[in-house]
Design an enzyme around this catalytic site. Structure first.
Site, mmCIF file in Angstrom:
data_model
loop_
_atom_site.group_PDB
_atom_site.id
_atom_site.type_symbol
_atom_site.label_atom_id
_atom_site.label_comp_id
_atom_site.label_asym_id
_atom_site.label_seq_id
_atom_site.Cartn_x
_atom_site.Cartn_y
_atom_site.Cartn_z
ATOM 1 N N LYS A 165 0.843 -1.185 0.000
ATOM 2 C CA LYS A 165 0.000 0.000 0.000
ATOM 3 C C LYS A 165 0.886 1.245 0.000
ATOM 4 C CE LYS A 165 -4.131 -1.957 0.511
ATOM 5 N NZ LYS A 165 -5.297 -1.709 -0.342
ATOM 6 N N LYS A 268 -13.231 -7.763 -7.130
ATOM 7 C CA LYS A 268 -13.605 -8.065 -5.757
ATOM 8 C C LYS A 268 -15.085 -8.451 -5.772
ATOM 9 C CE LYS A 268 -10.380 -5.144 -3.165
ATOM 10 N NZ LYS A 268 -9.509 -4.574 -4.219
#
Length: 369
Positions: A165, A268
């Site tokens: 991230k 997702k």
């Protein structure tokens, strides 16, 4: 055979490390399991766990949508489970709640597969479904030293890729962590980055220039999800761009592809509204020659295993999938497949292959029995 009981079970699972979102870090994952039980006592499980920053409904509104749909699900016959999953976008209580739709969709597929005595992966993909899914590991934002510790643990489990991230800290800090990971991982392990919409186009271009020396596999969502022209321009800077938050449904995926805004699409299932929608997006992407990567949502074992079965059903791909996020959780609702030697093996038994601890049912709210 029909559905005779619908139960909801909330959960709250602590995270080992704070997890970054576009609205700030979170310390735990909250969600709700839905359990659909048929006359034979078979139970299909689904999971809703909206994450801040993805444009999904709140957990409270997801729960309300599930309660509203419960009475529509009771009495549904077995031969209508998959049709019911396909029609969820038109079911009023959940039409505007993709995470709730995703939970019901998963529970219906789980129950349908259990009824047919085969796995969800086999139900979706037939004989072409993978027996083992290559997987990478996502590393939360941390100090370079801690990042190396986490990367070392992932590599010891054989992670096929490492995702970091970025974007929440100054670029110099992100660079220090990426450099540390590359030195730890060597040249053979792909490193992918996820900015979670953190940058402007100019900031993203500066970051891409700085990161390029570390041979980045791809960069997820460098700019806001709606800025498809910027994503298309950034693709020219030599690092593949992946669309994540930009892929909220089939129409959004089509817009991304038509704009030439991504080299890969991240799927997702919970964000898209379930397995049916995810398969539609995957088919659209492959028709356009664009790869997909399935990623779980740091949700419970139920939702993660659903994403694992989806990834397996898609067959071989050129990229490791992001379905090993369970290591981020300090607790879970059930045992789930783990990353071993770079692979995660979908359960081969009926349905998802997930069994909840029976003690948890004492907390379940029965909305229709």
């Amino acid at each position: 055979m029909r559905i005779v009981s619908v139960r909801l079970l909330p959960y709250r699972l602590p995270l080992r490390e704070p997890w970054p979102t576009s609205e700030g870090p979170i310390q735990e994952r909250e969600g709700i399991l839905i359990a659909l039980e048929d006359e034979a006592g078979r139970v299909g499980l689904g999971d809703t766990a909206p994450l801040p920053g993805f444009g999904l409904e709140t957990l409270a509104s997801s729960a309300a949508a599930l309660r509203g749909a419960a009475r529509r699900l009771a009495g549904l016959p077995a031969d209508a489970y998959l049709e019911g999953a396909a029609n969820l976008p038109y079911l009023a209580p959940v039409a505007a709640s993709p995470a709730a739709r995703g939970a019901i969709d998963l529970a219906l597929h789980d129950l349908a597969a259990r009824t047919e005595n085969r796995s969800v992966a086999a139900l979706l993909g037939g004989a072409s479904a993978l027996e083992a899914v290559p997987a990478g590991v996502v590393l939360p934002a941390a100090s370079p030293a801690r990042t190396v510790e986490l990367a070392r643990a992932a590599l010891s489990a054989g992670a096929r890729a490492l995702k970091l991230k970025v974007g929440a800290a100054p670029l110099a800090e992100d660079l220090a962590r990426v450099r540390a990971i590359r030195e730890e991982a060597g040249d053979s392990i792909p490193i992918r980055l996820d900015a979670n919409q953190s940058w402007s186009e100019e900031e993203a271009r500066t970051a891409l220039t700085a990161f390029r020396v570390y041979r980045i596999e791809f960069l997820e969502q460098p700019v806001p999800a709606s800025d498809l022209p910027a994503m298309a321009r950034l693709r020219q800077d030599g690092v593949p761009i992946a669309a994540d938050e930009s892929v909220s449904d089939l129409r959004a995926a089509r817009r991304v592809l038509e704009a030439g805004a991504a080299d890969l699409l991240v799927l997702k299932p919970m964000v898209l509204g379930g397995l049916v929608a995810a398969l539609q997006v995957a088919a659209l992407a492959r028709d356009r020659g664009v790869e997909v990567v399935v990623t779980s949502f740091v949700e419970s074992a139920v939702g993660r295993t659903g994403a694992l079965h989806l990834a397996a059903s898609l067959g071989a791909t050129g990229h490791a999938h992001g379905i090993a996020t369970g290591a981020a959780l300090a607790e879970d609702v059930a045992d789930a497949p783990r990353l071993e030697q770079g692979l995660v093996h979908p359960p081969t038994g009926p349905g998802l292959g997930i069994t909840l601890d029976a003690s948890r049912w004492k907390d379940a709210a029965a909305w229709c029995t």
